[in-house]
Design an enzyme around this catalytic site. Structure first.
Site, PDB file in Angstrom:
ATOM      1  N   ASP A  17       0.857  -1.183   0.000  1.00  0.00           N
ATOM      2  CA  ASP A  17       0.000   0.000   0.000  1.00  0.00           C
ATOM      3  C   ASP A  17       0.900   1.242   0.000  1.00  0.00           C
ATOM      4  O   ASP A  17       2.116   1.150   0.180  1.00  0.00           O
ATOM      5  CB  ASP A  17      -0.882  -0.031   1.251  1.00  0.00           C
ATOM      6  CG  ASP A  17      -2.069   0.919   1.173  1.00  0.00           C
ATOM      7  OD1 ASP A  17      -2.293   1.517   0.106  1.00  0.00           O
ATOM      8  OD2 ASP A  17      -2.774   1.052   2.192  1.00  0.00           O
ATOM      9  N   ASP A  27      -8.864   3.565  -2.381  1.00  0.00           N
ATOM     10  CA  ASP A  27      -9.686   4.055  -1.268  1.00  0.00           C
ATOM     11  C   ASP A  27     -11.020   4.604  -1.767  1.00  0.00           C
ATOM     12  O   ASP A  27     -11.219   5.813  -1.903  1.00  0.00           O
ATOM     13  CB  ASP A  27      -8.924   5.120  -0.494  1.00  0.00           C
ATOM     14  CG  ASP A  27      -7.712   4.555   0.220  1.00  0.00           C
ATOM     15  OD1 ASP A  27      -7.637   3.320   0.375  1.00  0.00           O
ATOM     16  OD2 ASP A  27      -6.840   5.336   0.630  1.00  0.00           O
ATOM     17  N   GLU A  39       2.526   4.827  -4.300  1.00  0.00           N
ATOM     18  CA  GLU A  39       2.477   5.661  -5.523  1.00  0.00           C
ATOM     19  C   GLU A  39       3.810   6.377  -5.823  1.00  0.00           C
ATOM     20  O   GLU A  39       4.040   6.633  -7.020  1.00  0.00           O
ATOM     21  CB  GLU A  39       1.344   6.694  -5.408  1.00  0.00           C
ATOM     22  CG  GLU A  39      -0.041   6.107  -5.514  1.00  0.00           C
ATOM     23  CD  GLU A  39      -0.403   5.255  -4.283  1.00  0.00           C
ATOM     24  OE1 GLU A  39      -1.058   4.222  -4.464  1.00  0.00           O
ATOM     25  OE2 GLU A  39      -0.001   5.616  -3.167  1.00  0.00           O
TER      26      GLU A  39
END
Length: 841
Positions: free
Chosen positions: A448, A524, A451
């Site tokens: 997670d 999300d 990015e």
């Protein structure tokens, strides 16, 4: 004319075509050099000066000479060099060097050992064009400006440059902004681009790839987490794809600025793209998978139901939730541990307070049929007492700024540093860290925040340096592949310590080709009906962009769904390759398990999770097709019926594999739903009613049902009911057979579902063929492979036979058909697994 009208409607429609987010302003330039808008929070993409070389656009001029070297062609103008590589009869790569010097030929998506495989190749020069001809297409290079036109052998233009390749000097950042613009053909429609939340057809839109932690994104949000610069074009019944293999921030305009021109460009790097010819959309998808890599088969338990929450802690809470699944008889294979399982959010540690005996916990879960998956983020806490940080400093694995300072930023543990996953030695270092997790019984890892996300500043500053497998680049070039390479390093680590078992990885951010190492989820999302609809679009779009193993957070990660919304989400997700409930419940204490909304909704959720487990042989076979051929597991209707313009703008329906058609319910209170059926014949799952395709039908869609159709002629395999994968040895598989007048084929793929032996022929592939007419129905079976399974019998349940059957014959042995065999309008009997031919008459 119909298609022209529906395209115009799509461009106007609220749900089909959405404008850009209003909260951001971007800088784009049209093809004549007119600039509109400016980037509000970074340097402008364009330079404001109008008459200097830095604001001008440059184009290739006359070709001075060209040459052929095998399947490579080189074209030289005054400054620009074009390399054309014919990969195979359908795939051609175009690579431009504006100043005549190519960058290093390196890709994080396309393997360096990609094999070229041509059937035929020839070339000619008529003075105006150089023609390159393969068995499938003709490619013409205009010698006056290097423009490209590609046709099929009938002369139909498939793809054609408008201004073609051009560039600008990028004064603010260095290097060049590289562009390519193409003509939009009559009635052309577009699909793809991976992680985008809106309608499937994307003509009239503009998109950006720059991996972003898009918390609570909406249907108009762009960019999102993933970066897949690949799209499809379809016109005149012929399909092609464009893969722009560039890891800088890339942009795509598919007829927004000018409705007859599409373009793609990047703020750095080379203009290097692959043209992929179909002519079928599914063939383009398969060629793209051949190009960027096919997945390994996952462990079969990963196709079961997963339960997650931010966060289940302490360990007693994890066990109590797991045991509740078993108590209530709701199948589940996986329990997740979010960030609170760690000691102060330090990766590769377990909380002494909440998880003091992790190996004991995972063993107790394993004994009950649960696998444990844990989260691992890229941020490594700055702490001189933390061995991972200390060892990383010593081995110089962390990213640094341009001036040599460590890249530091706040994430969950506080101040963190971040490994440079673009460095092969760092990937090796990272992979070695997973030993402690595997020793403690962890079966999979969830990446997670990659990015990469950094609190307060969003992501890394652009001056951060990366190894980029030996190139030494800024974050501008590495941003879009940071999470991609983290997932690869994680996969590498699991494979190292788990062999011969199959690894399971899930990642939030990635680049094209991630399917080789990881599954994904859509990030999300929120507990809204809009997001239920978005999840269906995203998972279809990811599948056709190479990434089939995808799913969404069931019920929404943010907010609290009611029972109806959660149940409808479960019904849809039961037919997505990855099925996981996940919610952000730390602040509210809201429970989001299948039983959290009362017994009425629990019963429906249980029924659909059970249905998924019965269908796991079909789902696993569909994954095998994805592994073997690159065929997307989820298929928008246009991908299965592209000759029918009625399918071009359809968003409500999708296919799972070859034979199942779903239409998720994405609005509250619905009792019926309008469903468009592709060509062919279809049986409605809930009452066996037969429908002819190429029409819209209205069917029941009460909360107890989801519109589900089965293609005529299909054979759908089903397991006995299980609480988890491997609970029982499968001795009998039920084959649900659906009559068709004519022929149809189906497959069943079998292996042990856990180890890597399938790569050495330790599998069994069964090909079923049915053939029906007005008086008889035939089922044949052919098998290849060496896997010795526990299967003994097939139970056949045959639907739709139009004649009064008197007998069935199995490999020459005749049996009569009585009332016991034909109850409720279905024909039922059991046969040995190795039958060759069944004839019903």
């Amino acid at each position: 004319m119909f298609l022209q009208e529906v395209i115009k409607f799509a461009i106007r429609g609220e749900r089909l075509i959405s404008p850009l987010r209003k909260c951001k302003k971007y800088t784009y330039t049209d093809f004549s050099g007119l600039t509109f808008g400016q980037l509000s929070n970074t340097d402008p993409m364009q330079v404001s000066a109008r008459n200097e070389k830095y604001s001008a656009k440059y184009y290739p001029d006359q070709v001075k000479r060209w040459e052929q070297k095998g399947n490579y062609f080189f074209f030289y103008s005054s400054e620009t060099k074009l390399e054309v590589r014919v990969v195979n009869d359908k795939v051609i790569r175009f690579r431009y060097a504006a100043d005549g010097t190519f960058h290093r030929d390196f890709s994080y998506a396309v393997p360096a050992d990609l094999q070229d495989s041509l059937i035929s190749l020839s070339a000619f020069d008529d003075g105006e064009y150089v023609g390159i001809i393969t068995k499938q297409v003709k490619c013409f290079i205009n010698k006056s400006n290097l423009n490209v036109r590609i046709t099929d052998h009938s002369g139909l233009v498939i793809n054609e440059d408008e201004a073609g390749f051009h560039w600008q000097h990028y004064l603010w950042k260095g290097g060049k902004i590289v562009y390519c613009s193409k003509k939009i053909q009559q009635d052309e429609v577009f699909y793809g681009l991976g992680d985008k939340p809106g309608a499937l057809q994307i003509r009239g839109k503009r998109f950006e790839n720059y991996g972003t932690d898009a918390y609570a994104y909406g249907s108009e949000t762009d960019p999102l987490y993933k970066n897949i610069p690949f799209y499809y074009g379809l016109h005149h019944g012929k399909a092609y794809g464009i893969f722009f293999d560039n890891t800088f921030r890339t942009l795509f305009d598919l007829g927004l600025e000018r409705d007859d021109v599409s373009s793609f460009w990047s703020r750095g790097g080379e203009m290097s793209y692959y043209f992929i010819y179909g002519p079928k959309l599914l063939e383009v998808a398969e060629e793209f998978a051949n190009l960027t890599g096919k997945p390994e088969l996952p462990p079969m338990w990963a196709l079961g139901y997963h339960q997650c929450r931010w966060s289940y802690f302490p360990d007693s809470k994890v066990k109590s939730v797991a045991m509740e699944f078993r108590k209530r008889g709701i199948p589940c294979d996986v329990m997740y541990l979010d960030i609170d399982y760690m000691e102060g959010f330090r990766c590769f540690t377990f909380s002494k307070e909440y998880f003091p005996e992790p190996a004991k916990l995972t063993k107790e879960l394993e004994d009950e049929g649960f696998k444990t998956v844990v989260i691992i983020d890229p941020g490594i806490k700055v702490d001189p007492e933390y061995p991972v940080y200390v060892d990383g400093l010593k081995k110089e694995v962390f990213c640094r700024r341009q001036d040599g300072a460590l890249m530091e930023g706040d994430v969950w543990p506080g101040k963190c540093v971040f490994p440079d996953f673009t460095d092969p030695k760092v990937r090796d270092w990272w992979s070695d860290l997973f030993g402690v997790l595997i020793e403690n019984g962890v079966a999979g890892v969830w990446n997670d925040m990659n990015e990469p996300a950094v609190f307060e500043i969003g992501t890394f500053p652009e001056d951060v340096r990366h190894n980029y497998d030996g190139e030494n680049v800024s974050h501008r070039k590495a941003h879009n592949i940071y999470g991609h390479m983290m997932a690869k390093a994680t996969w590498q680590g699991l494979k190292k310590f788990m062999m011969p078992k199959r690894p399971f990885v899930i990642t939030r951010s990635c680049y094209a080709g991630i399917q080789k190492w990881s599954s994904v989820w859509t990030g999300d999302n929120t507990a809204t009906w809009e997001h239920l609809w978005i999840a269906s679009q995203q998972c279809q779009r990811l599948a056709i962009s190479g990434v089939s193993f995808a799913g969404s957070d069931i019920g929404g990660f943010i907010g609290e769904p009611d029972g109806e919304l959660y149940t409808r989400w479960i019904q849809m997700a039961a037919f997505h390759p990855f099925m996981r409930t996940h919610s952000a419940s730390n602040d509210t204490g809201f429970d989001q398990e299948p039983w959290s909304f009362g017994s009425y909704y629990e019963g429906i959720c249980k029924k659909f999770i059970q249905m998924r487990y019965r269908l796991l042989p079909y789902l696993y076979t569909t994954f095998w097709q994805n592994y073997r051929y690159g065929t997307p597991m989820l298929r928008p209707l246009v991908f299965v019926d592209q000759d029918n313009p009625e399918t071009y703008l359809r968003n409500e329906e999708f296919m799972l594999g070859d034979h199942l058609l779903l239409a998720p319910v994405s609005a509250p209170g619905e009792k019926t739903k309008s469903v468009y059926l592709p060509s062919g014949g279809w049986y409605y799952n809930w009452n066996d009613q037969y429908y002819k395709g190429s029409q819209e039908v209205i069917v029941g869609a009460t909360i107890q049902q989801i519109p589900l159709f089965i293609r005529e002629g299909a054979i759908i395999p089903a397991w006995p009911q299980m609480q988890y994968v491997g609970e029982k040895k499968v001795k009998e598989i039920t084959l649900h057979v659906f009559f068709k007048e004519g022929k149809e084929e189906s497959f069943l793929y079998l292996d042990d579902g856990e180890n890597m032996g399938y790569k050495n022929s330790n599998y069994r592939i069964i090909r079923f063929e049915v053939k029906g007419n007005k008086t008889s129905f035939q089922i044949r079976q052919n098998t290849i492979g060496n896997y010795s399974d526990t299967l003994e019998k097939f139970k056949l349940i045959i639907t739709g036979i139009p004649f009064s059957a008197k007998e069935y014959m199995v490999d020459g042995k005749i049996s009569g058909i009585g009332k016991r065999n034909s109850a409720m309008g279905k024909l039922k009997f059991t046969v040995e697994k190795n039958f060759h031919e069944i004839i019903i008459r």
